[in-house]
Design a protein around this motif. Structure first.
Motif, PDB file in Angstrom:
ATOM      1  N   LEU A 565       0.863  -1.078  -0.005  1.00 38.63           N
ATOM      2  CA  LEU A 565       0.109  -0.094  -0.089  1.00 38.63           C
ATOM      3  C   LEU A 565       0.840   1.355  -0.281  1.00 38.63           C
ATOM      4  CD1 LEU A 565      -2.778  -1.214   2.395  1.00 38.63           C
ATOM      5  CD2 LEU A 565      -2.863  -0.955  -0.099  1.00 38.63           C
ATOM      6  N   LEU A 566       1.953   1.284   0.629  1.00 41.17           N
ATOM      7  CA  LEU A 566       2.658   2.319   0.965  1.00 41.17           C
ATOM      8  C   LEU A 566       3.368   2.516  -0.574  1.00 41.17           C
ATOM      9  CD1 LEU A 566       4.838   2.019   4.283  1.00 41.17           C
ATOM     10  CD2 LEU A 566       2.915   3.799   3.611  1.00 41.17           C
ATOM     11  N   THR A 567       3.754   1.466  -1.194  1.00 39.20           N
ATOM     12  CA  THR A 567       4.365   1.655  -2.454  1.00 39.20           C
ATOM     13  C   THR A 567       3.512   2.073  -3.527  1.00 39.20           C
ATOM     14  OG1 THR A 567       5.866  -0.326  -2.168  1.00 39.20           O
ATOM     15  CG2 THR A 567       5.516   0.224  -4.324  1.00 39.20           C
ATOM     16  N   ASN A 568       2.383   1.632  -3.507  1.00 34.31           N
ATOM     17  CA  ASN A 568       1.227   2.194  -4.377  1.00 34.31           C
ATOM     18  C   ASN A 568       0.814   3.699  -4.369  1.00 34.31           C
ATOM     19  OD1 ASN A 568       0.775  -0.059  -5.833  1.00 34.31           O
ATOM     20  ND2 ASN A 568      -1.062  -0.911  -4.775  1.00 34.31           N
ATOM     21  N   VAL A 632     -11.793  -3.005   2.650  1.00 25.22           N
ATOM     22  CA  VAL A 632     -12.517  -1.860   2.125  1.00 25.22           C
ATOM     23  C   VAL A 632     -11.818  -0.641   1.502  1.00 25.22           C
ATOM     24  CG1 VAL A 632     -14.535  -0.282   2.673  1.00 25.22           C
ATOM     25  CG2 VAL A 632     -14.261  -2.455   3.877  1.00 25.22           C
ATOM     26  N   LEU A 633     -12.148  -0.430   0.245  1.00 24.28           N
ATOM     27  CA  LEU A 633     -11.196   0.663  -0.519  1.00 24.28           C
ATOM     28  C   LEU A 633     -12.457   1.796  -0.446  1.00 24.28           C
ATOM     29  CD1 LEU A 633      -8.750   1.659  -2.038  1.00 24.28           C
ATOM     30  CD2 LEU A 633     -10.016   0.619  -4.042  1.00 24.28           C
ATOM     31  N   GLU A 637     -10.905  12.379  -1.101  1.00 29.66           N
ATOM     32  CA  GLU A 637     -10.013  13.259  -0.745  1.00 29.66           C
ATOM     33  C   GLU A 637      -8.563  12.368  -0.756  1.00 29.66           C
ATOM     34  OE1 GLU A 637     -10.891  15.990   2.228  1.00 29.66           O
ATOM     35  OE2 GLU A 637     -12.425  16.909   0.990  1.00 29.66           O
ATOM     36  N   GLY A 638      -8.406  11.636  -1.706  1.00 24.88           N
ATOM     37  CA  GLY A 638      -7.159  10.549  -1.307  1.00 24.88           C
ATOM     38  C   GLY A 638      -7.685   9.391  -1.341  1.00 24.88           C
ATOM     39  N   THR A 639      -6.866   8.387  -1.032  1.00 28.77           N
ATOM     40  CA  THR A 639      -7.146   6.887  -0.907  1.00 28.77           C
ATOM     41  C   THR A 639      -6.977   6.409   0.375  1.00 28.77           C
ATOM     42  OG1 THR A 639      -6.456   6.612  -3.457  1.00 28.77           O
ATOM     43  CG2 THR A 639      -6.814   4.711  -1.871  1.00 28.77           C
ATOM     44  N   SER A 640      -8.087   5.575   0.853  1.00 28.47           N
ATOM     45  CA  SER A 640      -8.039   4.682   2.154  1.00 28.47           C
ATOM     46  C   SER A 640      -8.467   3.271   1.978  1.00 28.47           C
ATOM     47  CB  SER A 640      -9.028   5.505   3.203  1.00 28.47           C
ATOM     48  OG  SER A 640      -9.049   4.683   4.388  1.00 28.47           O
ATOM     49  N   VAL A 641      -7.433   2.602   2.420  1.00 23.84           N
ATOM     50  CA  VAL A 641      -7.646   0.989   2.339  1.00 23.84           C
ATOM     51  C   VAL A 641      -7.849   0.486   3.780  1.00 23.84           C
ATOM     52  CG1 VAL A 641      -7.036  -1.116   1.437  1.00 23.84           C
ATOM     53  CG2 VAL A 641      -6.343   0.912   0.346  1.00 23.84           C
ATOM     54  N   SER A 642      -8.907   0.053   4.243  1.00 27.19           N
ATOM     55  CA  SER A 642      -9.074  -0.441   5.659  1.00 27.19           C
ATOM     56  C   SER A 642      -9.445  -2.031   5.689  1.00 27.19           C
ATOM     57  CB  SER A 642     -10.509  -0.070   6.306  1.00 27.19           C
ATOM     58  OG  SER A 642     -10.429   1.423   6.119  1.00 27.19           O
ATOM     59  N   PHE A 643      -8.735  -2.688   6.698  1.00 25.44           N
ATOM     60  CA  PHE A 643      -8.799  -4.167   6.912  1.00 25.44           C
ATOM     61  C   PHE A 643      -9.252  -4.556   8.407  1.00 25.44           C
ATOM     62  CE2 PHE A 643      -5.387  -3.011   3.911  1.00 25.44           C
ATOM     63  CZ  PHE A 643      -5.558  -3.880   2.842  1.00 25.44           C
ATOM     64  N   GLU A 644      -9.994  -5.668   8.313  1.00 25.61           N
ATOM     65  CA  GLU A 644     -10.210  -6.068   9.515  1.00 25.61           C
ATOM     66  C   GLU A 644      -9.760  -7.352   9.837  1.00 25.61           C
ATOM     67  OE1 GLU A 644     -14.385  -5.900  10.852  1.00 25.61           O
ATOM     68  OE2 GLU A 644     -14.417  -4.021  11.167  1.00 25.61           O
ATOM     69  N   PHE A 645      -8.973  -7.886  10.893  1.00 27.81           N
ATOM     70  CA  PHE A 645      -8.385  -9.254  11.032  1.00 27.81           C
ATOM     71  C   PHE A 645      -8.846  -9.666  12.464  1.00 27.81           C
ATOM     72  CE2 PHE A 645      -5.185  -6.759   8.619  1.00 27.81           C
ATOM     73  CZ  PHE A 645      -5.265  -7.407   7.422  1.00 27.81           C
ATOM     74  N   TYR A 646      -9.147 -11.212  12.405  1.00 29.69           N
ATOM     75  CA  TYR A 646      -9.339 -11.723  13.828  1.00 29.69           C
ATOM     76  C   TYR A 646      -7.848 -12.030  14.331  1.00 29.69           C
ATOM     77  CZ  TYR A 646     -14.072 -12.378  13.007  1.00 29.69           C
ATOM     78  OH  TYR A 646     -15.461 -12.392  12.865  1.00 29.69           O
ATOM     79  N   HIS A 647      -7.788 -11.127  15.443  1.00 32.92           N
ATOM     80  CA  HIS A 647      -6.305 -11.419  16.135  1.00 32.92           C
ATOM     81  C   HIS A 647      -5.748 -12.755  16.742  1.00 32.92           C
ATOM     82  CE1 HIS A 647      -3.454  -9.468  19.455  1.00 32.92           C
ATOM     83  NE2 HIS A 647      -3.109 -10.037  18.651  1.00 32.92           N
ATOM     84  N   HIS A 648      -6.605 -13.521  16.949  1.00 30.55           N
ATOM     85  CA  HIS A 648      -6.387 -14.841  17.255  1.00 30.55           C
ATOM     86  C   HIS A 648      -5.991 -15.851  16.377  1.00 30.55           C
ATOM     87  CE1 HIS A 648     -10.326 -15.504  16.904  1.00 30.55           C
ATOM     88  NE2 HIS A 648     -10.304 -16.666  16.693  1.00 30.55           N
ATOM     89  N   LYS A 649      -6.190 -15.539  14.938  1.00 28.50           N
ATOM     90  CA  LYS A 649      -6.030 -16.373  13.929  1.00 28.50           C
ATOM     91  C   LYS A 649      -4.904 -15.892  12.995  1.00 28.50           C
ATOM     92  CE  LYS A 649     -10.739 -17.504  13.013  1.00 28.50           C
ATOM     93  NZ  LYS A 649     -11.715 -17.567  11.863  1.00 28.50           N
ATOM     94  N   ALA A 650      -4.068 -16.951  12.883  1.00 29.69           N
ATOM     95  CA  ALA A 650      -2.793 -16.739  12.210  1.00 29.69           C
ATOM     96  C   ALA A 650      -2.917 -17.425  10.920  1.00 29.69           C
ATOM     97  CB  ALA A 650      -1.517 -17.266  13.057  1.00 29.69           C
ATOM     98  N   ALA A 651      -1.789 -17.305   9.972  1.00 29.67           N
ATOM     99  CA  ALA A 651      -1.798 -18.005   8.876  1.00 29.67           C
ATOM    100  C   ALA A 651      -1.150 -19.365   8.905  1.00 29.67           C
ATOM    101  CB  ALA A 651      -0.690 -17.264   7.975  1.00 29.67           C
TER     102      ALA A 651
END
Length: 651
Positions: A565-568, A632-633, A637-651
């Motif tokens: 996201l920073l790169t974009n 959610v994109l 007035e710019g671009t905002s990208v939001s995420f929600e993750f379950y804290h207890h779940k890992a890959a």
């Protein structure tokens, strides 16, 4: 590191005799008082007076040799070359007079000076030769010097052996100075082993004995410095500064150049810890000054090392590289102390990495790894722990034997009392055996735990190094590519690798082995990406988050997402090198993690779908799915990208 032997000075009577040119009378009681043994009445004229006076002594070889030996030894705090010259004079005189005892004592002084000139093999030879000539009461100081030889070589276990031997001799001869010296040396060795609590315990024991003697001397001064080191690494900076200031005042009063250089080297590190870099710079200059006055390469090498560390912390990587290269150059190929040499290469590696010269950084870290393995071996650690246990056991056994002897003398005709005392001793032995067994188990468990923690950190360290090598190789390859699109793709790959490398770097340097603090991680990652795109001066970063720590399984994919996201944003949100703000927000809400990356750029349009290869967007979606999250994109007035993750779940 600098220790005085039996430093001496004339009594006021003898001073007046020489000052007024009268004939000296050495038949009087106490014609010669020993500085830092009988008195601390040491002034600026001491060396000059003693240098003239020992030549006036006639028909008293013992007094003349004692004065000359003290004169030669004390010069080692001011000028090593002069000290060695006067020592050689003593060796020649004692050989001419066929006085083997004093010849051996001059050899101890010679060994002490040679080891400070980094002539470790020569120092060891003369000290071993002196063993056969001197008295039992001289052996504690001799063993102290042999311990320094092995300490300089990085053989801390052997150094501890000699410190323990000096301690035994001090107890046997009731020599409080030898006992205090041994505790001081053990404090320094435990500090080098990063066992700061134990180092502080032995250092304070040493100071207590020195203070009971009521004389401020070079060894007391050095021990104050060692205690300060242990306090500093326990993050008790106020206590550390108090002990350093005390040591500094004694060193400046008597002109102990070697101790002063040591103290200012440590003050550089302390001032860096409290972000007083101006004071750190002044301390570094003084450390170099005293090392140069003494012509001591060991101190000079460490002084430049401390300056390099300070410059690294300030982000002055180019000047840090010069200081550290000078430190290593001063050390030369014959430099014995692998402990500080390993620190120099590690700090140099960090400076090269901070300057984005990853190939040179890899070379420096490789040298650091080689040297570290030679110093901090598991065998050395176990040996020092075993020596400590053996000493504690020996102390208890001596106490038991003394009690048994006293009981037998006092209760010869009292059978009943003898039986009762025998039973008490039996129970005491049983308790002692139980305590000793438990202590051995605890020591073994502690060693095993430290070894496992060390190995895990080593793994993270090597993974980080390997990733940086890959990044460096990609950088070299990119430099040979002319196609702008391919070059941009290679740059993005480097950034992804760097985001993973930083995870392992934080794990290696952090307090926890399985989780990292996200705020400092995001700050380092953003600084790296801004620097790689040359956007540091026009893009401002805002971090809205508390000190959240995440498991590495969650932190790694989140780091890759933020990297994309920073790169974009840098590529598309701020055209024509315009200025802007990028905000990273991370909130922990019960079992949910909310991540948001926003910019105030030109925003996102349908035409933007044709830009790039789409790999970054696809990677973000895959990583979001991997964490069972949702994205959610927003374009306002710019671009905002939001995420929600379950804290207890890992890959």
């Amino acid at each position: 590191m600098g220790r005085p032997t039996f430093i001496t000075i004339f009594s006021s009577l003898l001073f007046s005799i020489f000052l007024f040119g009268q004939t000296q009378d050495f038949d009087k009681n106490e014609p010669y008082k020993r500085v830092f043994v009988d008195t601390d009445n040491f002034g600026e004229s001491y060396l000059e007076l003693l240098g003239k006076s020992y030549k006036e002594v006639v028909d008293n070889d013992t007094l003349q040799f004692s004065m000359l030996n003290d004169f030669a030894y004390y010069w080692h705090t001011r000028n090593l070359t002069k000290a060695l010259e006067f020592t050689q004079e003593g060796l020649d005189l004692t050989a001419l007079k066929e006085d083997e005892l004093w010849n051996g004592r001059f050899q101890i002084t010679q060994g002490a000076i040679l080891l400070r000139m980094e002539k470790l093999d020569s120092a060891q030879r003369v000290l071993e030769s002196a063993k056969k000539k001197v008295l039992n009461k001289d052996l504690a100081f001799l063993n102290t010097q042999l311990g320094y030889v092995y300490e300089r070589r990085g053989q801390l276990d052997r150094a501890a052996d000699y410190a323990m031997e000096s301690l035994k001799l001090g107890n046997l001869n009731n020599d409080q100075k030898a006992i205090a010296l041994a505790y001081s040396d053990l404090s320094n060795i435990f500090w080098k082993q990063s066992k700061f609590e134990k180092g502080l315990e032995y250092g304070l024991k040493s100071l207590e004995i020195f203070e009971e003697r009521g004389i401020n001397d070079l060894d007391y001064d050095f021990t104050l410095y060692v205690v300060g080191n242990n306090y500093m690494d326990l993050n008790e900076f106020d206590n550390a500064l108090k002990y350093y200031d005390h040591a500094k005042s004694i060193g400046e009063r008597y002109g102990f150049y070697n101790n002063l250089s040591d103290i200012y080297i440590s003050l550089v590190e302390l001032y860096c810890h409290i972000n007083n870099f101006e004071a750190a710079e002044k301390a570094g200059k003084k450390a170099i000054k005293y090392a140069q006055l003494l012509e001591n390469t060991f101190l000079l090498m460490r002084a430049y090392l401390s300056v390099g560390k300070s410059q690294n912390l300030q982000g002055k990587y180019s000047t840090a590289i010069l200081s550290l290269q000078k430190s290593i150059e001063v050390a030369t190929v014959n430099f014995g102390d692998k402990y500080y040499l390993s620190e120099a290469y590690e700090t140099l590696g960090m400076a090269f990495a901070g300057n984005h010269n990853y190939m040179e950084a890899y070379k420096a870290f490789s040298e650091y790894d080689k040297l570290k393995k030679k110093v901090f071996t598991a065998e050395a650690d176990q040996r020092i722990a075993l020596l400590q246990t053996e000493f504690d056991v020996a102390q208890k056994e001596n106490t038991i034997l003394l009690q048994q002897s006293t009981i037998k003398k006092q209760n010869t005709n009292q059978i009943l009392t003898s039986v009762i005392m025998g039973l008490l001793i039996f129970l005491l032995i049983l308790g002692f055996v139980a305590i000793r067994n438990n202590r051995k188990k605890n020591v073994l468990l502690q060693v095993q735990n430290e070894e496992k923690e060390f190995l895990i950190k080593e793994i993270h360290h090597r993974v980080k190094n390997n990733l940086e090598v890959v990044s460096s190789l990609l950088s070299l390859q990119t430099a040979q590519i002319s196609d702008a699109k391919i070059k941009d793709t290679m740059c993005q790959i480097q950034n992804r690798i760097q985001s993973m490398s930083m995870i392992h770097q934080n794990l290696y340097h952090g307090k926890h082995l399985t989780s990292i603090g996200m705020r400092p991680y995001f700050m380092n990652l953003a600084n790296f990406i801004l620097d790689s795109y040359g956007a540091s001066n026009r893009i401002s970063m805002v971090y809205k988050m508390k000190d959240i720590e995440l498991n590495v399984d969650i932190a790694t994919p989140i780091g890759l997402i933020v990297n994309e996201l920073l790169t974009n944003s840098l590529k598309y949100a701020f055209p024509e090198d315009s200025e802007g703000i990028i905000t990273i927000e991370l909130v922990e809400n019960r079992s949910l993690l909310e991540l948001k990356v926003m910019d105030n750029g030109i925003g996102y349009t349908d035409k933007d779908k044709t830009r790039g290869t789409g790999f970054g967007t696809q990677l973000v979606r895959l990583l979001t799915q991997q964490l069972d999250g949702k994205m959610v994109l927003k374009n306002n007035e710019g671009t905002s990208v939001s995420f929600e993750f379950y804290h207890h779940k890992a890959a």
